[in-house]
Design a protein around this motif. Structure first.
Motif, PDB file in Angstrom:
ATOM      1  N   ASP A  64      -7.783 -14.534  -6.992  1.00 42.65           N
ATOM      2  CA  ASP A  64      -8.120 -14.590  -5.567  1.00 42.65           C
ATOM      3  C   ASP A  64      -7.308 -13.540  -4.805  1.00 42.65           C
ATOM      4  O   ASP A  64      -6.318 -13.021  -5.325  1.00 42.65           O
ATOM      5  CB  ASP A  64      -7.816 -15.984  -5.006  1.00 42.65           C
ATOM      6  CG  ASP A  64      -8.649 -16.326  -3.774  1.00 42.65           C
ATOM      7  OD1 ASP A  64      -9.487 -15.499  -3.365  1.00 42.65           O
ATOM      8  OD2 ASP A  64      -8.447 -17.418  -3.214  1.00 42.65           O
ATOM      9  N   GLU A  65      -7.749 -13.274  -3.585  1.00 36.54           N
ATOM     10  CA  GLU A  65      -7.025 -12.366  -2.696  1.00 36.54           C
ATOM     11  C   GLU A  65      -6.875 -13.018  -1.330  1.00 36.54           C
ATOM     12  O   GLU A  65      -7.686 -13.867  -0.947  1.00 36.54           O
ATOM     13  CB  GLU A  65      -7.802 -11.045  -2.532  1.00 36.54           C
ATOM     14  CG  GLU A  65      -7.833 -10.205  -3.787  1.00 36.54           C
ATOM     15  CD  GLU A  65      -8.398  -8.816  -3.528  1.00 36.54           C
ATOM     16  OE1 GLU A  65      -9.025  -8.603  -2.465  1.00 36.54           O
ATOM     17  OE2 GLU A  65      -8.198  -7.951  -4.392  1.00 36.54           O
ATOM     18  N   PHE A  66      -5.838 -12.574  -0.602  1.00 34.41           N
ATOM     19  CA  PHE A  66      -5.592 -13.071   0.751  1.00 34.41           C
ATOM     20  C   PHE A  66      -5.297 -11.874   1.640  1.00 34.41           C
ATOM     21  O   PHE A  66      -4.568 -10.969   1.245  1.00 34.41           O
ATOM     22  CB  PHE A  66      -4.385 -14.005   0.757  1.00 34.41           C
ATOM     23  CG  PHE A  66      -4.005 -14.528   2.115  1.00 34.41           C
ATOM     24  CD1 PHE A  66      -4.497 -15.746   2.570  1.00 34.41           C
ATOM     25  CD2 PHE A  66      -3.136 -13.800   2.940  1.00 34.41           C
ATOM     26  CE1 PHE A  66      -4.141 -16.224   3.834  1.00 34.41           C
ATOM     27  CE2 PHE A  66      -2.788 -14.290   4.198  1.00 34.41           C
ATOM     28  CZ  PHE A  66      -3.291 -15.493   4.636  1.00 34.41           C
ATOM     29  N   GLN A  67      -5.877 -11.872   2.828  1.00 36.18           N
ATOM     30  CA  GLN A  67      -5.559 -10.814   3.789  1.00 36.18           C
ATOM     31  C   GLN A  67      -5.587 -11.413   5.183  1.00 36.18           C
ATOM     32  O   GLN A  67      -6.534 -12.115   5.551  1.00 36.18           O
ATOM     33  CB  GLN A  67      -6.574  -9.675   3.687  1.00 36.18           C
ATOM     34  CG  GLN A  67      -6.157  -8.383   4.405  1.00 36.18           C
ATOM     35  CD  GLN A  67      -6.471  -8.394   5.892  1.00 36.18           C
ATOM     36  OE1 GLN A  67      -7.367  -9.103   6.337  1.00 36.18           O
ATOM     37  NE2 GLN A  67      -5.715  -7.626   6.664  1.00 36.18           N
ATOM     38  N   ALA A  68      -4.531 -11.148   5.951  1.00 34.52           N
ATOM     39  CA  ALA A  68      -4.516 -11.586   7.346  1.00 34.52           C
ATOM     40  C   ALA A  68      -3.757 -10.562   8.183  1.00 34.52           C
ATOM     41  O   ALA A  68      -2.690 -10.085   7.785  1.00 34.52           O
ATOM     42  CB  ALA A  68      -3.855 -12.952   7.476  1.00 34.52           C
ATOM     43  N   PHE A  69      -4.321 -10.216   9.331  1.00 34.33           N
ATOM     44  CA  PHE A  69      -3.562  -9.485  10.332  1.00 34.33           C
ATOM     45  C   PHE A  69      -2.779 -10.503  11.141  1.00 34.33           C
ATOM     46  O   PHE A  69      -3.161 -11.678  11.216  1.00 34.33           O
ATOM     47  CB  PHE A  69      -4.496  -8.683  11.242  1.00 34.33           C
ATOM     48  CG  PHE A  69      -5.192  -7.558  10.537  1.00 34.33           C
ATOM     49  CD1 PHE A  69      -4.461  -6.466  10.074  1.00 34.33           C
ATOM     50  CD2 PHE A  69      -6.569  -7.589  10.326  1.00 34.33           C
ATOM     51  CE1 PHE A  69      -5.089  -5.420   9.415  1.00 34.33           C
ATOM     52  CE2 PHE A  69      -7.204  -6.545   9.670  1.00 34.33           C
ATOM     53  CZ  PHE A  69      -6.458  -5.467   9.213  1.00 34.33           C
ATOM     54  N   GLN A  83      -4.637  -1.532  17.255  1.00 38.26           N
ATOM     55  CA  GLN A  83      -4.328  -2.542  18.269  1.00 38.26           C
ATOM     56  C   GLN A  83      -5.354  -3.670  18.244  1.00 38.26           C
ATOM     57  O   GLN A  83      -5.018  -4.839  18.390  1.00 38.26           O
ATOM     58  CB  GLN A  83      -4.298  -1.873  19.652  1.00 38.26           C
ATOM     59  CG  GLN A  83      -3.754  -2.761  20.752  1.00 38.26           C
ATOM     60  CD  GLN A  83      -2.289  -3.113  20.503  1.00 38.26           C
ATOM     61  OE1 GLN A  83      -1.490  -2.262  20.142  1.00 38.26           O
ATOM     62  NE2 GLN A  83      -1.936  -4.383  20.674  1.00 38.26           N
ATOM     63  N   GLN A  84      -6.632  -3.273  18.048  1.00 37.92           N
ATOM     64  CA  GLN A  84      -7.712  -4.266  18.025  1.00 37.92           C
ATOM     65  C   GLN A  84      -7.532  -5.275  16.896  1.00 37.92           C
ATOM     66  O   GLN A  84      -7.740  -6.479  17.072  1.00 37.92           O
ATOM     67  CB  GLN A  84      -9.043  -3.546  17.842  1.00 37.92           C
ATOM     68  CG  GLN A  84     -10.051  -3.912  18.898  1.00 37.92           C
ATOM     69  CD  GLN A  84     -11.417  -3.355  18.540  1.00 37.92           C
ATOM     70  OE1 GLN A  84     -11.561  -2.574  17.595  1.00 37.92           O
ATOM     71  NE2 GLN A  84     -12.416  -3.757  19.293  1.00 37.92           N
ATOM     72  N   HIS A  85      -7.124  -4.763  15.710  1.00 39.73           N
ATOM     73  CA  HIS A  85      -6.892  -5.654  14.562  1.00 39.73           C
ATOM     74  C   HIS A  85      -5.904  -6.767  14.932  1.00 39.73           C
ATOM     75  O   HIS A  85      -6.135  -7.938  14.635  1.00 39.73           O
ATOM     76  CB  HIS A  85      -6.286  -4.882  13.384  1.00 39.73           C
ATOM     77  CG  HIS A  85      -7.257  -3.997  12.659  1.00 39.73           C
ATOM     78  ND1 HIS A  85      -6.957  -2.696  12.319  1.00 39.73           N
ATOM     79  CD2 HIS A  85      -8.502  -4.218  12.185  1.00 39.73           C
ATOM     80  CE1 HIS A  85      -7.977  -2.152  11.673  1.00 39.73           C
ATOM     81  NE2 HIS A  85      -8.934  -3.059  11.580  1.00 39.73           N
ATOM     82  N   THR A  95       0.298   2.852  13.901  1.00 34.47           N
ATOM     83  CA  THR A  95      -1.142   2.889  13.589  1.00 34.47           C
ATOM     84  C   THR A  95      -1.450   4.042  12.636  1.00 34.47           C
ATOM     85  O   THR A  95      -2.249   3.889  11.716  1.00 34.47           O
ATOM     86  CB  THR A  95      -1.961   3.003  14.890  1.00 34.47           C
ATOM     87  OG1 THR A  95      -1.823   1.774  15.609  1.00 34.47           O
ATOM     88  CG2 THR A  95      -3.437   3.234  14.596  1.00 34.47           C
ATOM     89  N   ARG A  96      -0.786   5.173  12.845  1.00 35.12           N
ATOM     90  CA  ARG A  96      -0.994   6.302  11.925  1.00 35.12           C
ATOM     91  C   ARG A  96      -0.511   5.953  10.522  1.00 35.12           C
ATOM     92  O   ARG A  96      -1.170   6.240   9.528  1.00 35.12           O
ATOM     93  CB  ARG A  96      -0.250   7.548  12.423  1.00 35.12           C
ATOM     94  CG  ARG A  96      -1.059   8.432  13.372  1.00 35.12           C
ATOM     95  CD  ARG A  96      -0.497   9.857  13.411  1.00 35.12           C
ATOM     96  NE  ARG A  96       0.936   9.869  13.716  1.00 35.12           N
ATOM     97  CZ  ARG A  96       1.444   9.819  14.941  1.00 35.12           C
ATOM     98  NH1 ARG A  96       0.648   9.754  15.981  1.00 35.12           N
ATOM     99  NH2 ARG A  96       2.740   9.841  15.137  1.00 35.12           N
ATOM    100  N   LEU A  97       0.663   5.328  10.433  1.00 35.83           N
ATOM    101  CA  LEU A  97       1.239   5.003   9.117  1.00 35.83           C
ATOM    102  C   LEU A  97       0.375   3.992   8.370  1.00 35.83           C
ATOM    103  O   LEU A  97       0.098   4.155   7.183  1.00 35.83           O
ATOM    104  CB  LEU A  97       2.662   4.449   9.283  1.00 35.83           C
ATOM    105  CG  LEU A  97       3.372   4.050   7.990  1.00 35.83           C
ATOM    106  CD1 LEU A  97       3.854   5.293   7.230  1.00 35.83           C
ATOM    107  CD2 LEU A  97       4.544   3.105   8.253  1.00 35.83           C
TER     108      LEU A  97
END
Ligand code: AMP
Ligand code: MG
Length: 177
Positions: free
Chosen positions: A38-43, A64-66, A57-59
């Protein structure tokens, strides 16, 4: 399960602001047989410095929206712990170095949250250095090159970094201490 995870955090070019706050959690779950299950992703929405620097944001390619639409750390970390099954299943947190463990503890402290579950942790980076017999612990990109794995996805994105670390983890599966 082995939880190969990677964090991204707020940052600035001259590294002079603090605190750094987690803005992404990415993770891959590998079972006792060495299979990705499985995978997990959260902002995560930062609260002390809610506005991301252009540098950050560049790195990371995280916008900002995320983060504006994301849950705050206290909510996101509960989702992550539920996904791991911290209270139900044996697990081991695995990250590239000790930065991610420290950052998890820092953010937990800021929110007054439990930190005991973070102690079950190894640094894949430092063990890879021993297993591969390299002179020094390496950056993840260097280690991928050494192992002959192309860097997949976008470097400095939590979920992509976690997937790349997972490839190295699987390469030495059964040898991690
Ligand atoms: P990484 O897992 O290598 O993508 O890095 C995790 C976090 O460390 C990033 O989200 C940044 O907050 C910070 N970081 C990594 N590299 C740099 C850098 N060159 N300058 C400032 N902060 C960085
Ligand atoms: Mg990363």
């Amino acid at each position: 399960n082995y939880i190969i995870f990677d964090l991204e955090a707020t940052c600035w070019e001259n590294r002079d602001q603090s605190p750094n706050e987690i803005i992404e959690i990415g993770a891959v779950k590998i079972n006792a047989e060495g299979t990705t299950v499985d995978e997990f992703q959260a902002f995560v929405k930062p609260t002390v410095h809610p506005t991301l620097s252009d540098f950050c944001t560049r790195l990371t390619s995280i916008t900002q929206q995320h983060v504006d639409q994301a849950p705050t750390f206290d909510q996101a970390i509960q989702l992550f712990k539920d996904w791991i099954g911290v209270d139900q299943l044996p697990y081991l947190l695995c990250s590239w170095g000790f930065y991610d463990r420290r950052q998890l503890r820092e953010d937990s402290d800021r929110f007054g949250l439990d930190k005991k579950w973070i102690n079950k942790h190894i640094s894949v980076k430092h063990q890879h250095h021993k297993l591969a017999g390299t002179e020094q612990p390496m950056g993840m990109d260097e280690a991928l090159k050494l192992e002959g794995f192309p860097l997949q996805g976008t470097h400095h994105r939590g979920i992509d970094d976690a997937r790349n670390i997972a490839r190295i983890f699987q390469q030495y599966f059964g040898q991690w201490q």
